[in-house]
Design an enzyme around this catalytic site. Structure first.
Site, PDB file in Angstrom:
ATOM      1  N   GLY A 168       0.874  -1.157  -0.067  1.00  0.00           N
ATOM      2  CA  GLY A 168      -0.010  -0.038   0.007  1.00  0.00           C
ATOM      3  C   GLY A 168       0.768   1.319  -0.077  1.00  0.00           C
ATOM      4  O   GLY A 168       0.556   2.207   0.713  1.00  0.00           O
ATOM      5  N   ALA A 169       1.983   1.087  -0.662  1.00  0.00           N
ATOM      6  CA  ALA A 169       2.947   2.172  -0.598  1.00  0.00           C
ATOM      7  C   ALA A 169       2.811   3.583  -1.572  1.00  0.00           C
ATOM      8  O   ALA A 169       3.390   4.406  -1.673  1.00  0.00           O
ATOM      9  CB  ALA A 169       4.370   1.689  -0.860  1.00  0.00           C
ATOM     10  N   ARG A 215       0.611   5.452  -1.740  1.00  0.00           N
ATOM     11  CA  ARG A 215       0.025   6.948  -1.168  1.00  0.00           C
ATOM     12  C   ARG A 215      -0.239   7.062   0.306  1.00  0.00           C
ATOM     13  O   ARG A 215       0.135   5.818   1.027  1.00  0.00           O
ATOM     14  CB  ARG A 215      -1.149   7.567  -2.002  1.00  0.00           C
ATOM     15  CG  ARG A 215      -2.464   6.573  -1.745  1.00  0.00           C
ATOM     16  CD  ARG A 215      -3.371   7.110  -2.676  1.00  0.00           C
ATOM     17  NE  ARG A 215      -4.494   5.988  -2.883  1.00  0.00           N
ATOM     18  CZ  ARG A 215      -5.587   6.054  -2.037  1.00  0.00           C
ATOM     19  NH1 ARG A 215      -5.462   6.665  -1.019  1.00  0.00           N
ATOM     20  NH2 ARG A 215      -6.503   5.171  -2.284  1.00  0.00           N
ATOM     21  N   SER A 225      -5.323  -0.696  13.713  1.00  0.00           N
ATOM     22  CA  SER A 225      -6.176   0.335  14.073  1.00  0.00           C
ATOM     23  C   SER A 225      -6.613   0.386  15.622  1.00  0.00           C
ATOM     24  O   SER A 225      -6.702  -0.639  15.813  1.00  0.00           O
ATOM     25  CB  SER A 225      -7.231   0.556  12.918  1.00  0.00           C
ATOM     26  OG  SER A 225      -8.148   1.585  13.454  1.00  0.00           O
ATOM     27  N   TYR A 244     -14.272  -3.722   9.367  1.00  0.00           N
ATOM     28  CA  TYR A 244     -12.763  -3.051   9.568  1.00  0.00           C
ATOM     29  C   TYR A 244     -12.400  -3.698  10.864  1.00  0.00           C
ATOM     30  O   TYR A 244     -11.231  -4.052  11.120  1.00  0.00           O
ATOM     31  CB  TYR A 244     -12.895  -1.542   9.295  1.00  0.00           C
ATOM     32  CG  TYR A 244     -11.548  -0.985   9.298  1.00  0.00           C
ATOM     33  CD1 TYR A 244     -10.849  -0.932   8.308  1.00  0.00           C
ATOM     34  CD2 TYR A 244     -11.341  -0.188  10.489  1.00  0.00           C
ATOM     35  CE1 TYR A 244      -9.569  -0.250   8.446  1.00  0.00           C
ATOM     36  CE2 TYR A 244     -10.000   0.591  10.412  1.00  0.00           C
ATOM     37  CZ  TYR A 244      -9.523   0.467   9.449  1.00  0.00           C
ATOM     38  OH  TYR A 244      -8.006   1.217   9.462  1.00  0.00           O
ATOM     39  N   ALA A 288     -13.038  -6.096  12.860  1.00  0.00           N
ATOM     40  CA  ALA A 288     -12.867  -7.481  12.827  1.00  0.00           C
ATOM     41  C   ALA A 288     -11.519  -7.733  12.278  1.00  0.00           C
ATOM     42  O   ALA A 288     -10.576  -8.531  12.597  1.00  0.00           O
ATOM     43  CB  ALA A 288     -13.776  -8.420  12.331  1.00  0.00           C
TER      44      ALA A 288
HETATM   45  P1  NAP Z   1      -4.890   5.110   1.734  1.00  0.00           P
HETATM   46  O1  NAP Z   1      -4.555   6.570   1.857  1.00  0.00           O
HETATM   47  O2  NAP Z   1      -6.220   4.512   1.319  1.00  0.00           O
HETATM   48  O3  NAP Z   1      -3.818   3.981   1.239  1.00  0.00           O
HETATM   49  C1  NAP Z   1      -3.977   2.504   1.221  1.00  0.00           C
HETATM   50  C2  NAP Z   1      -3.169   2.264  -0.051  1.00  0.00           C
HETATM   51  O4  NAP Z   1      -3.433   0.674  -0.127  1.00  0.00           O
HETATM   52  C3  NAP Z   1      -3.549   2.448  -1.341  1.00  0.00           C
HETATM   53  O5  NAP Z   1      -2.399   2.956  -2.182  1.00  0.00           O
HETATM   54  C4  NAP Z   1      -4.349   1.574  -2.086  1.00  0.00           C
HETATM   55  O6  NAP Z   1      -4.209   1.430  -3.301  1.00  0.00           O
HETATM   56  C5  NAP Z   1      -3.572   0.335  -1.391  1.00  0.00           C
HETATM   57  N1  NAP Z   1      -4.449  -0.851  -1.481  1.00  0.00           N
HETATM   58  C6  NAP Z   1      -5.730  -1.130  -1.356  1.00  0.00           C
HETATM   59  N2  NAP Z   1      -6.129  -2.283  -1.541  1.00  0.00           N
HETATM   60  C7  NAP Z   1      -5.188  -2.907  -1.979  1.00  0.00           C
HETATM   61  C8  NAP Z   1      -4.914  -4.188  -2.533  1.00  0.00           C
HETATM   62  N3  NAP Z   1      -5.842  -5.181  -2.410  1.00  0.00           N
HETATM   63  N4  NAP Z   1      -3.585  -4.497  -2.557  1.00  0.00           N
HETATM   64  C9  NAP Z   1      -2.563  -3.919  -2.968  1.00  0.00           C
HETATM   65  N5  NAP Z   1      -2.601  -2.529  -2.264  1.00  0.00           N
HETATM   66  C10 NAP Z   1      -3.976  -1.902  -1.635  1.00  0.00           C
HETATM   67  O7  NAP Z   1      -5.020   4.523   3.345  1.00  0.00           O
HETATM   68  P2  NAP Z   1      -4.226   5.064   4.488  1.00  0.00           P
HETATM   69  O8  NAP Z   1      -5.018   6.163   5.384  1.00  0.00           O
HETATM   70  O9  NAP Z   1      -2.673   5.518   4.104  1.00  0.00           O
HETATM   71  O10 NAP Z   1      -4.165   3.583   5.555  1.00  0.00           O
HETATM   72  C11 NAP Z   1      -2.920   2.896   5.211  1.00  0.00           C
HETATM   73  C12 NAP Z   1      -3.091   2.082   6.561  1.00  0.00           C
HETATM   74  O11 NAP Z   1      -3.302   2.298   7.707  1.00  0.00           O
HETATM   75  C13 NAP Z   1      -4.460   1.028   6.305  1.00  0.00           C
HETATM   76  O12 NAP Z   1      -4.185  -0.325   6.719  1.00  0.00           O
HETATM   77  C14 NAP Z   1      -5.541   1.504   7.259  1.00  0.00           C
HETATM   78  O13 NAP Z   1      -6.285   0.720   7.615  1.00  0.00           O
HETATM   79  C15 NAP Z   1      -4.565   1.912   8.315  1.00  0.00           C
HETATM   80  N6  NAP Z   1      -5.206   2.949   9.341  1.00  0.00           N
HETATM   81  C16 NAP Z   1      -5.390   4.455   8.748  1.00  0.00           C
HETATM   82  C17 NAP Z   1      -6.091   5.287   9.583  1.00  0.00           C
HETATM   83  C18 NAP Z   1      -6.033   6.538   9.079  1.00  0.00           C
HETATM   84  O14 NAP Z   1      -6.839   7.158   9.961  1.00  0.00           O
HETATM   85  N7  NAP Z   1      -5.772   7.023   7.918  1.00  0.00           N
HETATM   86  C19 NAP Z   1      -5.958   4.882  11.026  1.00  0.00           C
HETATM   87  C20 NAP Z   1      -5.891   3.444  11.257  1.00  0.00           C
HETATM   88  C21 NAP Z   1      -5.435   2.658  10.524  1.00  0.00           C
HETATM   89  P3  NAP Z   1      -5.454   1.981  -4.074  1.00  0.00           P
HETATM   90  O15 NAP Z   1      -5.458   3.682  -3.876  1.00  0.00           O
HETATM   91  O16 NAP Z   1      -5.013   1.869  -5.673  1.00  0.00           O
HETATM   92  O17 NAP Z   1      -6.648   1.463  -3.809  1.00  0.00           O
END
Ligand code: NAP
Length: 247
Positions: free
Chosen positions: A13-14, A16, A142, A155, A157
């Site tokens: 998920g690198a 963005r 999370s 989410y 779970a």
């Molecule tokens: P984000 O901006 O949506 O980035 C997630 C990345 O994962 C995106 O580049 C996405 O690609 C990629 N991805 C999604 N489905 C995928 C798949 N099947 N295979 C490969 N890559 C995939 O989310 P984020 O906020 O940076 O979150 C990153 C992590 O932190 C997640 O695990 C999230 O649950 C966790 N987290 C976030 C928060 C928050 O407040 N933001 C809080 C707690 C935990 P696409 O864009 O192409 O779909």
């Protein structure tokens, strides 16, 4: 000389958000980066940012849900870089809705990306780390996996599952020199949270003692610590990064 000089880090998920910030942080401390995501165009932006820091970077288009796809990507990364020293399971999605309205697809897709994706990469990579007799795995969970949340049964779970997977892997792999830890971020400003309404955001702010949302760099800094020898006696732990929202 950075603390990760000569080491290869694999971040999922690198393209963005938090994943990109983690990649840049690890590169800034000397790591070479294998970058995995669905989106090849955005991956090339992250790769360029890592290269601008003087480190090697290569993007791999892979869906974390695909066990064979992940195995193939990990084999290619091992061949390209020679080792995999750090694994950060960061790819994740949300599909929020109340339990009674949650479709099978809403449930399966979130479990498949967040939990099965973490299993796929941990299994494929730990085989290499076991031969190396060294490695650090950091899973992005999370706070919702700790405390639950209305509208996020799937989410919550998945992230509770990630925490349990982390602890079990930590117990299995410790004797081989591999550590596995997790971070539990609270509200971090990314595309994932930009989608929430102003009303929801204000309600979150009201319960954050530090009265601000986190930045991706706040998570990246803790991931770097758990990836480094500075945390060499820590495994199976979950560090919360939430401005005090969860204590
Ligand atoms: P984000 O901006 O949506 O980035 C997630 C990345 O994962 C995106 O580049 C996405 O690609 C990629 N991805 C999604 N489905 C995928 C798949 N099947 N295979 C490969 N890559 C995939 O989310 P984020 O906020 O940076 O979150 C990153 C992590 O932190 C997640 O695990 C999230 O649950 C966790 N987290 C976030 C928060 C928050 O407040 N933001 C809080 C707690 C935990 P696409 O864009 O192409 O779909």
């Amino acid at each position: 000389m950075g603390v990760f000089e000569g080491k290869t880090a694999l971040v999922t998920g690198a393209a963005r958000g938090i994943g990109r910030a983690i990649a840049e942080k690890l590169a800034s401390e000397g790591a070479d980066l294998a970058l995995c995501d669905l989106d090849a165009d955005w991956l090339s932006d992250t790769a360029a940012a890592v290269e601008a820091l003087g480190r090697k970077a290569k993007g791999y288009t892979v869906d974390v849900r695909s066990t064979q796809g992940v195995q193939d990507a990990v084999s290619a990364i091992h061949a390209d870089f020679g080792s995999i020293d750090i694994l950060v399971n960061n790819a994740g999605i949300t599909k929020d809705t109340f339990l009674v309205r949650m479709s099978e697809e809403d449930w399966d897709s979130v479990i498949d990306v967040n939990l099965k994706g973490t299993f796929n990469f941990t299994k494929a990579t730990s085989k290499i780390m076991m031969k190396q007799r060294a490695g650090a795995i950091v899973n992005i969970a999370s706070i919702i996996g700790l405390i639950g949340n209305a509208g996020q049964c799937n989410y919550a779970a998945s992230k509770a599952g990630v925490i349990a997977l982390t602890k079990s892997a930590a117990k299995e792999l410790a004797s081989r020199g591999i550590r596995a830890n997790a971070v539990a971020p609270g509200f971090i400003q990314t595309k994932m949270t930009d989608a929430l309404s102003d009303d929801v955001k204000q309600k979150m702010l009201d319960v954050i003692p530090m009265s601000r949302f986190g930045q991706a760099e706040d998570v990246a800094n803790v991931v770097a610590f758990l990836s480094s020898d500075a945390s060499s006696y820590m495994t199976g732990q979950v560090l919360t990064i939430s401005g005090g929202m969860v204590m």
